[in-house]
Design a protein around this motif. Structure first.
Motif, short mmCIF file in Angstrom:
data_model
loop_
_atom_site.label_atom_id
_atom_site.label_comp_id
_atom_site.label_asym_id
_atom_site.label_seq_id
_atom_site.Cartn_x
_atom_site.Cartn_y
_atom_site.Cartn_z
N TYR A 111 0.60 -1.27 0.03
CA TYR A 111 -0.09 0.07 -0.05
C TYR A 111 0.92 1.06 -0.07
CZ TYR A 111 -3.43 3.65 1.62
OH TYR A 111 -4.18 4.75 1.60
N VAL A 112 1.96 1.12 0.60
CA VAL A 112 2.81 2.56 0.93
C VAL A 112 3.46 2.79 -0.35
CG1 VAL A 112 4.93 3.26 1.95
CG2 VAL A 112 3.19 2.27 3.41
N SER A 115 0.92 4.41 -2.61
CA SER A 115 0.13 5.20 -2.08
C SER A 115 0.13 6.77 -2.85
CB SER A 115 0.74 5.85 -0.71
OG SER A 115 2.05 6.06 -0.66
N ILE A 131 -1.11 7.59 3.30
CA ILE A 131 -0.22 6.29 4.12
C ILE A 131 -0.79 6.20 5.55
CG2 ILE A 131 2.13 6.10 5.02
CD1 ILE A 131 3.22 7.70 3.02
N GLY A 134 -3.31 3.61 5.30
CA GLY A 134 -2.69 2.41 5.06
C GLY A 134 -2.60 1.72 6.53
#
Length: 420
Positions: A111-112, A115, A131, A134
């Protein structure tokens, strides 16, 4: 209609009579949640509140595995409790933390890395709040383990205390951090801290599980979990994808208006969630004992309809008063909230029907939810000339899904040739 309501309220209704404590606590929790939303809406203003709203919608969509974890753990811990198989509940607790911690970490890393692209699609300049969402999703993968066990073991007092502490801390920290100038990021950080606490606090009443031998090698719950994942994901998609698409297709100001209207419309969903907290473990428990649970379904549908009807009525009678009182004159949403509340009222009913069918191990209806989730996405992508057009699409999709689920659950509801 009046006579029917009186008869329903005067019945010996175990769903309400045995659940008053959790219903009152859930009501307070919902009030605190809405206080958080209304404060953020007024202080942040439509543009930044639109950013916060779309990030929360992204959270709800990507957080679907957490909803699945909660449902699965509640169901199976309820089932094992009925059979007094506490060693299996201990295994469920320890194994869940291990596996979800590993998979959640992998998700967070991915995810990061994505992002920046997520922020670009949603027209958000600052990637930091993205972030933080997340991190919130990762923590929310873990929190349903302990909360699901509290519900499955029917430790409603501890569950209520946990929920109240979570929402109270979120509101207090949110007000503090936003007032100190941390903006959208501050609001999200307050949620992250409060979620961390609700992961840890339930370990106190669950400590007794560790006196049982951890001699279980494997539990066959994967297939059930996968089905719930798809069903819950599709339903959450239906109620949140509209916010994400509006943020993409419309201006930041209009997106802020839409988020505010959506938040007010979701009162029906949040208010009825208290009933579902009680309904699901009870239905699962009765199904495991081969007892009929259709009366619980009917009563939950009735009270959910009653809540939705009252909200819709208020929003159509006094939309300007409600929107001005709660969000202020800056938000031009009076013409939106009535229609929106109709769609979200049907969504709340759909949620009841979904959880009931999960509770009695009927799973084929998931295909219906997936179909309507895709249909809503396609229709909004094609037809979005105004915010009201998007809202009407959401409402029509939820209404059609409701009647489809009614037909699927017709045996339990006593439907024969038509709806009775």
């Amino acid at each position: 209609m009046r006579t029917f309501i009186s008869e329903q309220l005067n019945k010996n209704d175990n769903l309400l009579r045995h659940s008053l404590f959790i219903l009152v606590a859930a009501f307070i929790v919902n009030i605190l949640n809405y206080a958080f939303q209304l404060y953020m809406g007024r202080v942040l203003g439509p543009i930044d509140y639109g950013v916060l709203g779309v990030l929360f919608s992204l959270f709800y969509v990507l957080n679907t595995p957490a909803n699945t974890i909660n449902t699965v753990i509640t169901k199976f811990s309820s089932e094992y409790r009925a059979k007094e198989e506490y060693n299996k509940i201990r295994y469920l607790l320890t194994k869940s933390f291990k596996l979800i911690g590993i998979y959640g970490s992998v998700f967070l890393i991915a995810y990061v890395l994505l992002s920046k692209y997520i922020a670009s699609f949603l027209n958000i300049d600052n990637v930091f709040p993205v972030i933080l969402i997340g991190v919130m999703i990762f923590l929310s993968f873990l929190s349903p383990i302990t909360s699901g066990l509290l519900m499955g073991l029917q430790k409603f007092g501890w569950y209520n205390a946990n929920s109240l502490i979570h929402t109270g801390l979120k509101l207090g920290l949110g007000i503090l951090l936003v007032s100190l100038g941390f903006g959208v990021a501050g609001a999200i950080i307050s949620v992250n801290i409060s979620i961390l606490l609700v992961i840890l606090l339930p370990l106190v009443p669950l400590a007794f599980l560790f006196k049982y031998q951890n001699d279980i090698k494997k539990l066959n719950i994967f297939k059930y979990s996968l089905v719930i994942l798809f069903g819950s994901a599709a339903l959450m998609f239906i109620v949140n994808i509209d916010v994400i698409l509006v943020k993409h297709f419309f201006s930041s100001l209009e997106a802020g208006y839409y988020v505010a209207a959506s938040t007010l419309a979701k009162i029906t969903w949040f208010a009825s969630s208290a009933l579902l907290m009680v309904m699901f473990p009870k239905i699962s428990d009765r199904h495991n004992k081969n007892l009929d649970s259709s009366s619980i379904l009917k009563n939950t549908l009735f009270y959910t309809f009653l809540i939705s009807f009252m909200v819709v009525l208020v929003y159509f009678i006094a939309p300007t008063f409600v929107s001005g009182l709660l969000y202020g004159k800056e938000y031009k949403i009076a013409g939106l909230i009535g229609y929106f509340s109709v769609g979200l009222g049907f969504f709340a009913l759909n949620n009841v029907l979904m959880l009931y069918n999960f509770g009695v191990n009927k799973i084929k209806f998931v295909y219906l939810i997936v179909f309507f989730a895709i249909l809503e996405t396609v229709l909004i992508s094609l037809f979005h000339s105004t915010l009201l057009e998007v809202i009407k699409t959401v409402s029509v999709v939820n209404i059609l899904l409701f009647f489809s689920l009614i037909l699927y659950t017709k045996k339990e509801l006593g439907v024969r040739n038509g709806i009775t």
